[in-house]
Design an enzyme around this catalytic site. Structure first.
Site, PDB file in Angstrom:
ATOM      1  N   LEU A 118       0.873  -1.168   0.000  1.00 33.17           N
ATOM      2  CA  LEU A 118       0.000   0.000   0.000  1.00 33.17           C
ATOM      3  C   LEU A 118       0.909   1.215   0.000  1.00 33.17           C
ATOM      4  O   LEU A 118       1.914   1.223   0.715  1.00 33.17           O
ATOM      5  CB  LEU A 118      -0.897   0.014   1.246  1.00 33.17           C
ATOM      6  N   ASP A 119       0.555   2.229  -0.775  1.00 30.31           N
ATOM      7  CA  ASP A 119       1.440   3.381  -0.846  1.00 30.31           C
ATOM      8  C   ASP A 119       1.372   4.213   0.439  1.00 30.31           C
ATOM      9  O   ASP A 119       0.552   3.978   1.319  1.00 30.31           O
ATOM     10  CB  ASP A 119       1.187   4.229  -2.103  1.00 30.31           C
ATOM     11  N   PHE A 120       2.238   5.188   0.523  1.00 26.48           N
ATOM     12  CA  PHE A 120       2.440   5.988   1.730  1.00 26.48           C
ATOM     13  C   PHE A 120       1.140   6.596   2.254  1.00 26.48           C
ATOM     14  O   PHE A 120       0.894   6.635   3.465  1.00 26.48           O
ATOM     15  CB  PHE A 120       3.464   7.100   1.406  1.00 26.48           C
ATOM     16  N   THR A 122      -2.005   5.560   1.650  1.00 23.91           N
ATOM     17  CA  THR A 122      -3.129   4.631   1.665  1.00 23.91           C
ATOM     18  C   THR A 122      -3.121   3.846   2.970  1.00 23.91           C
ATOM     19  O   THR A 122      -2.069   3.472   3.482  1.00 23.91           O
ATOM     20  CB  THR A 122      -3.047   3.663   0.471  1.00 23.91           C
TER      21      THR A 122
END
Length: 271
Positions: A118-120, A122
């Site tokens: 999951l990106d930063f 999210t």
């Protein structure tokens, strides 16, 4: 829930090296293939080759360290974690930001492998396992495992835009589409949508909404395959799955299940 035992008939026979290293928790199968190709693995003192098979009597070394391979079917550990915004899914970060691995319990003779990223910015469901083979099954594009997200945007999509997002739209790295998108209500200018996608490309959900001229203000992953994020697991909290739950996931992805399930999962020391 009752789980039928499925044990490989050749559990004690030779197996592919990259599979056994992944099963030992050294990383995903793809990671192990890269390490073998880079010459970082030896078998009985000789540099290993990709696809090489090993047996119980072989001595396997990774980066000069002996790796204990288990040729019997064992139950891996699976942990679910509610990732917070502002955490990264990486062990190494030049900026020394908070990583999701910081709070995880210690694993003996292996390591936690993140299933997907999951990106930063999210939040939501992250799954960790000690089995590289299980991680590979859940992440590999050929298995088309569903990822479900709750998405909040400023504005509202038209029905035509929603149809376009399920039919497919072109992004910089190719065509992308949602398997399903549904309105989930909202207040004022903030609208919520539920989306299901079977890929894990970088920022794919955000980029699809951006292609429609909509900016995502909040993105939460609530399901990965058959694993849901329980409402009681708040941001920053984690839960280790019980043996029966782990066995059900193994069965779902067609991996062998031990004939005898432990009653409780061993809890390793916290960091």
């Amino acid at each position: 829930m009752e789980v039928e035992a499925e044990v490989e008939a050749d559990a004690g026979a030779s197996q592919k090296l990259q599979k056994m290293l992944a099963s030992a928790g050294m990383g995903s199968r793809r990671d192990m293939e890269s390490r073998i190709e880079a010459g970082q693995v030896t078998v009985n003192g000789v540099t290993a080759t990709l696809g090489q098979r090993v047996g119980p009597s072989d001595k396997v070394m990774l980066d000069g360290r002996h790796v204990k391979l288990n040729f019997e079917v064992e139950l891996p550990r699976i942990l679910i974690y509610h990732k917070r915004e502002g955490e990264i899914v990486s062990r190494d970060d030049p900026k020394a930001r908070t990583t999701v691995f910081d709070a995880l319990p210690r694993v003996r003779n292996g390591k936690w492998i993140a299933i997907g990223r999951l990106d930063f910015n999210t939040e939501g469901l992250l799954i960790f396992t000690t089995s590289g083979e299980l991680a590979n099954r859940l992440m590999h594009p050929s298995f088309e495992v569903e990822r479900e997200y709750s998405v909040r945007i400023m504005g509202e999509l038209s029905q035509a835009q929603m149809r376009s997002m399920t039919a497919g739209i072109m992004l910089d790295d190719g065509k992308a589409y949602f398997d399903r998108i549904a309105e989930m209500g909202g207040e004022g200018s903030n609208r919520w949508y539920q989306v299901i996608i079977k890929e894990g490309r970088n920022r794919e959900v955000r980029r699809m909404f951006e292609a429609m001229g909509m900016m995502v203000s909040r993105l939460i992953r609530v399901r990965f395959g058959m694993v849901n994020l329980p409402p009681r697991i708040k941001r920053g909290q984690m839960l280790e799955l019980e043996s029966v739950q782990v066995a059900a996931i193994l069965k779902w992805v067609d991996l062998p299940v031990p004939a005898q399930l432990p009653q409780n999962r061993p809890q390793d020391k916290k960091r």
